[in-house]
Design a protein around this motif. Structure first.
Motif, PDB file in Angstrom:
ATOM      1  N   ASP A  99       0.845  -1.202   0.000  1.00 35.12           N
ATOM      2  CA  ASP A  99       0.000   0.000   0.000  1.00 35.12           C
ATOM      3  C   ASP A  99       0.876   1.248   0.000  1.00 35.12           C
ATOM      4  OD1 ASP A  99      -2.404   1.491   0.100  1.00 35.12           O
ATOM      5  OD2 ASP A  99      -2.316   1.565   2.292  1.00 35.12           O
ATOM      6  N   GLN A 100       1.854   1.279  -0.888  1.00 35.25           N
ATOM      7  CA  GLN A 100       2.787   2.398  -0.914  1.00 35.25           C
ATOM      8  C   GLN A 100       2.128   3.718  -1.323  1.00 35.25           C
ATOM      9  OE1 GLN A 100       2.959  -0.341  -2.765  1.00 35.25           O
ATOM     10  NE2 GLN A 100       3.293   0.159  -4.909  1.00 35.25           N
ATOM     11  N   ASN A 101       0.975   3.658  -1.999  1.00 38.74           N
ATOM     12  CA  ASN A 101       0.276   4.908  -2.333  1.00 38.74           C
ATOM     13  C   ASN A 101      -0.729   5.316  -1.252  1.00 38.74           C
ATOM     14  OD1 ASN A 101      -1.848   3.166  -2.713  1.00 38.74           O
ATOM     15  ND2 ASN A 101      -1.985   3.458  -4.928  1.00 38.74           N
ATOM     16  N   HIS A 102      -0.859   4.487  -0.197  1.00 36.26           N
ATOM     17  CA  HIS A 102      -1.666   4.770   1.000  1.00 36.26           C
ATOM     18  C   HIS A 102      -3.178   4.742   0.759  1.00 36.26           C
ATOM     19  CE1 HIS A 102       2.038   7.174   2.618  1.00 36.26           C
ATOM     20  NE2 HIS A 102       2.276   5.876   2.495  1.00 36.26           N
ATOM     21  N   THR A 103      -3.623   4.241  -0.374  1.00 33.04           N
ATOM     22  CA  THR A 103      -5.057   4.199  -0.666  1.00 33.04           C
ATOM     23  C   THR A 103      -5.811   3.349   0.341  1.00 33.04           C
ATOM     24  OG1 THR A 103      -4.676   4.535  -3.028  1.00 33.04           O
ATOM     25  CG2 THR A 103      -6.785   3.565  -2.398  1.00 33.04           C
ATOM     26  N   ILE A 104      -5.338   2.141   0.583  1.00 34.68           N
ATOM     27  CA  ILE A 104      -6.064   1.223   1.470  1.00 34.68           C
ATOM     28  C   ILE A 104      -6.010   1.744   2.911  1.00 34.68           C
ATOM     29  CG2 ILE A 104      -6.348  -1.180   2.202  1.00 34.68           C
ATOM     30  CD1 ILE A 104      -4.667  -1.949  -0.301  1.00 34.68           C
ATOM     31  N   SER A 105      -4.848   2.184   3.339  1.00 30.54           N
ATOM     32  CA  SER A 105      -4.714   2.718   4.699  1.00 30.54           C
ATOM     33  C   SER A 105      -5.616   3.927   4.913  1.00 30.54           C
ATOM     34  CB  SER A 105      -3.257   3.100   4.977  1.00 30.54           C
ATOM     35  OG  SER A 105      -2.407   1.974   4.872  1.00 30.54           O
ATOM     36  N   ASN A 106      -5.701   4.807   3.929  1.00 26.91           N
ATOM     37  CA  ASN A 106      -6.602   5.960   4.035  1.00 26.91           C
ATOM     38  C   ASN A 106      -8.064   5.522   3.991  1.00 26.91           C
ATOM     39  OD1 ASN A 106      -5.013   8.334   4.416  1.00 26.91           O
ATOM     40  ND2 ASN A 106      -4.295   8.140   2.307  1.00 26.91           N
ATOM     41  N   ASN A 107      -8.384   4.531   3.157  1.00 24.28           N
ATOM     42  CA  ASN A 107      -9.767   4.030   3.085  1.00 24.28           C
ATOM     43  C   ASN A 107     -10.265   3.555   4.443  1.00 24.28           C
ATOM     44  OD1 ASN A 107      -9.867   4.520   0.347  1.00 24.28           O
ATOM     45  ND2 ASN A 107      -9.885   2.367  -0.269  1.00 24.28           N
ATOM     46  N   PHE A 108      -9.378   2.938   5.216  1.00 20.53           N
ATOM     47  CA  PHE A 108      -9.752   2.418   6.530  1.00 20.53           C
ATOM     48  C   PHE A 108      -9.470   3.420   7.651  1.00 20.53           C
ATOM     49  CE2 PHE A 108      -9.700  -1.511   4.140  1.00 20.53           C
ATOM     50  CZ  PHE A 108     -10.685  -2.277   4.737  1.00 20.53           C
ATOM     51  N   GLY A 109      -8.930   4.583   7.314  1.00 19.69           N
ATOM     52  CA  GLY A 109      -8.653   5.603   8.319  1.00 19.69           C
ATOM     53  C   GLY A 109      -7.566   5.204   9.300  1.00 19.69           C
ATOM     54  N   ILE A 110      -6.613   4.408   8.849  1.00 21.69           N
ATOM     55  CA  ILE A 110      -5.612   3.846   9.752  1.00 21.69           C
ATOM     56  C   ILE A 110      -4.204   4.414   9.509  1.00 21.69           C
ATOM     57  CG2 ILE A 110      -5.014   1.831   8.313  1.00 21.69           C
ATOM     58  CD1 ILE A 110      -5.801   1.568  12.030  1.00 21.69           C
ATOM     59  N   LEU A 111      -4.053   5.301   8.509  1.00 20.21           N
ATOM     60  CA  LEU A 111      -2.751   5.880   8.202  1.00 20.21           C
ATOM     61  C   LEU A 111      -2.384   6.949   9.233  1.00 20.21           C
ATOM     62  CD1 LEU A 111      -0.478   5.782   6.013  1.00 20.21           C
ATOM     63  CD2 LEU A 111      -1.557   7.833   5.064  1.00 20.21           C
ATOM     64  N   ARG A 112      -1.180   6.852   9.776  1.00 19.05           N
ATOM     65  CA  ARG A 112      -0.693   7.856  10.720  1.00 19.05           C
ATOM     66  C   ARG A 112      -0.311   9.113   9.951  1.00 19.05           C
ATOM     67  NH1 ARG A 112       3.802   4.749  13.976  1.00 19.05           N
ATOM     68  NH2 ARG A 112       2.676   2.808  13.900  1.00 19.05           N
ATOM     69  N   GLU A 113      -1.042  10.153  10.191  1.00 15.96           N
ATOM     70  CA  GLU A 113      -0.814  11.402   9.479  1.00 15.96           C
ATOM     71  C   GLU A 113       0.611  11.912   9.701  1.00 15.96           C
ATOM     72  OE1 GLU A 113      -2.902  15.752   9.209  1.00 15.96           O
ATOM     73  OE2 GLU A 113      -4.142  14.005   9.714  1.00 15.96           O
ATOM     74  N   GLY A 114       1.256  12.281   8.608  1.00 16.94           N
ATOM     75  CA  GLY A 114       2.600  12.823   8.671  1.00 16.94           C
ATOM     76  C   GLY A 114       3.698  11.799   8.856  1.00 16.94           C
ATOM     77  N   VAL A 115       3.328  10.518   9.020  1.00 20.28           N
ATOM     78  CA  VAL A 115       4.319   9.462   9.263  1.00 20.28           C
ATOM     79  C   VAL A 115       4.451   8.539   8.056  1.00 20.28           C
ATOM     80  CG1 VAL A 115       4.958   7.538  10.792  1.00 20.28           C
ATOM     81  CG2 VAL A 115       3.882   9.568  11.743  1.00 20.28           C
ATOM     82  N   GLY A 116       3.347   8.281   7.370  1.00 24.03           N
ATOM     83  CA  GLY A 116       3.370   7.403   6.206  1.00 24.03           C
ATOM     84  C   GLY A 116       3.287   5.927   6.536  1.00 24.03           C
ATOM     85  N   LEU A 117       2.975   5.590   7.785  1.00 23.94           N
ATOM     86  CA  LEU A 117       2.828   4.200   8.210  1.00 23.94           C
ATOM     87  C   LEU A 117       1.411   3.967   8.720  1.00 23.94           C
ATOM     88  CD1 LEU A 117       6.115   3.751  10.290  1.00 23.94           C
ATOM     89  CD2 LEU A 117       5.725   3.100   7.905  1.00 23.94           C
TER      90      LEU A 117
END
Length: 187
Positions: A99-117
């Motif tokens: 998920d290097q483009n962060h689509t799935i992580s953003n879809n689930f609201g689980i991406l750490r803002e400003g960290v990329g993980l």
């Protein structure tokens, strides 16, 4: 705002699974139960213990009609390198989504803002693509696959038996409850 009860959002990703790279999308998930198992990063410390624990329960989950998709913001190439170098990760037979483009992580609201993980989160999706269960833990706290299996069994039971609910610590075969006015104040 709770994500429970919301629908799976569209995504496309490449996964590493059983020695191959395969494309996976939201359309591939529909029609079966699915676990999206987010973790911060490959080549770390708690993550391989969790992913190995989940690998040990994968056959049981498959027997329940559940597919597993682990997800990190690493690439599918990184997942392969990790599987090739780590005995724990080498045991995995489920999909490892990049998920290097962060689509799935953003879809689930689980991406750490400003960290990329991604945070350490588990999402169970029913065959209709509706998110039914969510568990999020801090980075230093690993999850338990046996408890995930128990929760999935309860969610499946609840879906298949309208009018019945599963009480705390419910295990397959145990008594359930039929909510009614007669139970109010008696439990």
């Amino acid at each position: 705002m709770s994500i429970v009860g919301t629908s799976l959002k569209p995504f496309q990703a490449t996964a590493y699974v059983q020695g191959k790279f395969v494309d996976v999308s939201d359309a591939d998930v529909l029609g079966k139960w699915a676990v999206f198992f987010f973790y911060p990063a490959d080549f770390t410390f708690v993550c391989p213990t969790e992913l190995e624990d989940l690998a040990d329960s994968y056959e049981e989950l498959k027997g329940l009609g559940v597919e597993v998709y682990s997800v990190s913001t690493d690439t599918h190439f990184c997942h392969k390198a990790w599987a090739d170098s780590s005995p724990a990760i080498g045991k995995i037979n489920y999909y490892m989504l990049g998920d290097q483009n962060h689509t799935i992580s953003n879809n689930f609201g689980i991406l750490r803002e400003g960290v990329g993980l991604a945070d350490r989160g588990t999402f169970v999706v029913d065959p209709d693509g509706v998110i039914q269960l969510v568990e999020i833990t801090p980075e230093g706290v690993g999850r338990n696959a046996a408890e995930l299996v128990r929760k999935i069994k309860a969610a499946k039971y609840w879906r298949e038996h309208p009018g019945q609910v599963c009480p705390a610590k419910w295990e397959e075969g145990a008594e359930t409850l039929a909510p009614s006015i007669d139970l109010v104040g008696k439990i």
